[in-house]
Scaffold this motif. Sequence first.
Motif, short mmCIF file in Angstrom:
data_model
loop_
_atom_site.label_atom_id
_atom_site.label_comp_id
_atom_site.label_asym_id
_atom_site.label_seq_id
_atom_site.Cartn_x
_atom_site.Cartn_y
_atom_site.Cartn_z
N GLY A 30 0.90 -1.20 -0.02
CA GLY A 30 -0.02 0.01 0.10
C GLY A 30 0.70 1.17 0.12
N ILE A 31 1.67 1.18 0.80
CA ILE A 31 2.87 2.43 0.98
C ILE A 31 3.52 2.57 -0.61
CG2 ILE A 31 4.73 3.34 1.84
CD1 ILE A 31 3.80 1.99 4.48
N LEU A 32 3.99 1.46 -1.08
CA LEU A 32 4.93 1.43 -2.37
C LEU A 32 3.85 2.06 -3.48
CD1 LEU A 32 6.93 -1.74 -2.07
CD2 LEU A 32 7.52 0.45 -2.04
N ILE A 33 2.66 1.50 -3.40
CA ILE A 33 1.77 1.89 -4.57
C ILE A 33 1.22 3.33 -4.22
CG2 ILE A 33 -0.71 1.68 -5.48
CD1 ILE A 33 -0.28 -1.61 -4.98
N SER A 34 1.07 3.87 -3.03
CA SER A 34 0.63 5.16 -2.71
C SER A 34 1.47 6.41 -2.99
CB SER A 34 -0.01 5.19 -1.14
OG SER A 34 1.12 5.18 -0.36
N ILE A 35 2.58 6.13 -2.77
CA ILE A 35 3.67 6.93 -3.14
C ILE A 35 3.81 7.66 -4.55
CG2 ILE A 35 6.12 7.70 -3.05
CD1 ILE A 35 6.41 5.76 -0.78
N PRO A 36 3.77 6.82 -5.48
CA PRO A 36 3.82 7.36 -6.67
C PRO A 36 2.42 8.22 -6.96
CG PRO A 36 4.39 5.13 -6.88
CD PRO A 36 3.96 5.49 -5.38
N LEU A 37 1.15 7.67 -6.65
CA LEU A 37 0.08 8.24 -6.73
C LEU A 37 -0.02 9.70 -6.15
CD1 LEU A 37 -2.30 5.15 -5.96
CD2 LEU A 37 -1.83 6.19 -8.30
N TRP A 38 0.56 9.67 -5.04
CA TRP A 38 0.52 11.16 -4.33
C TRP A 38 1.70 12.00 -5.03
CZ3 TRP A 38 -3.08 13.06 -1.65
CH2 TRP A 38 -3.75 12.12 -0.60
N ILE A 39 2.60 11.60 -5.77
CA ILE A 39 3.57 12.15 -6.49
C ILE A 39 2.79 12.74 -7.89
CG2 ILE A 39 5.63 12.15 -7.83
CD1 ILE A 39 6.71 10.30 -5.67
N SER A 40 2.01 11.84 -8.31
CA SER A 40 1.33 12.29 -9.44
C SER A 40 0.42 13.42 -9.23
CB SER A 40 0.81 11.12 -10.24
OG SER A 40 -0.23 10.37 -9.46
N VAL A 41 -0.24 13.15 -8.16
CA VAL A 41 -1.61 14.14 -7.71
C VAL A 41 -0.75 15.53 -7.41
CG1 VAL A 41 -3.01 14.66 -5.93
CG2 VAL A 41 -2.91 12.37 -6.91
N ILE A 42 0.26 15.42 -6.50
CA ILE A 42 0.88 16.75 -6.48
C ILE A 42 1.37 17.27 -7.63
CG2 ILE A 42 3.06 17.80 -5.47
CD1 ILE A 42 2.64 15.52 -3.14
N GLY A 43 1.73 16.63 -8.60
CA GLY A 43 2.49 17.02 -9.85
C GLY A 43 1.21 17.61 -10.89
N TRP A 44 0.09 17.23 -10.75
CA TRP A 44 -1.01 17.42 -11.58
C TRP A 44 -1.52 18.74 -10.96
CZ3 TRP A 44 -6.41 17.25 -9.84
CH2 TRP A 44 -7.46 17.50 -11.00
N ILE A 45 -1.58 18.86 -9.61
CA ILE A 45 -1.90 20.15 -8.97
C ILE A 45 -1.10 21.64 -9.31
CG2 ILE A 45 -2.60 21.19 -6.70
CD1 ILE A 45 -3.50 18.67 -5.66
N MET A 46 0.32 21.13 -9.27
CA MET A 46 1.12 21.95 -9.69
C MET A 46 1.21 22.40 -11.01
SD MET A 46 2.86 22.71 -6.72
CE MET A 46 4.28 23.79 -7.27
N GLY A 47 0.79 21.50 -11.79
CA GLY A 47 0.56 21.87 -13.14
C GLY A 47 -0.55 22.89 -13.54
N ILE A 48 -1.70 22.57 -12.59
CA ILE A 48 -2.96 23.53 -12.74
C ILE A 48 -2.41 24.82 -12.34
CG2 ILE A 48 -5.38 23.88 -11.82
CD1 ILE A 48 -5.54 20.69 -11.75
N TRP A 49 -1.67 25.15 -11.22
CA TRP A 49 -1.34 26.44 -10.72
C TRP A 49 -0.57 27.05 -11.70
CZ3 TRP A 49 -3.70 28.81 -6.98
CH2 TRP A 49 -4.56 28.03 -6.04
#
Length: 51
Positions: A30-49
């Motif tokens: 769960g930790i190994l799968i969630s880390i890339p998901l959170w990185i992609s979500v943060i990158g997506w949010i930064m892309g919108i900003w």
Amino acid sequence: MEQEELRLPLAQEGIARPAEGNIATGLLWGILISIPLWISVIGWIMGIWNF
């Protein structure tokens, strides 16, 4: 009689230990799968900003 008494605790421990191992491996996966998901979500949010 003595052999049967010795077998019961060993069987209970054998059943309990894999359950704990499954919980630990589940948390690790769960930790190994969630880390890339959170990185992609943060990158997506930064892309919108940036827009």
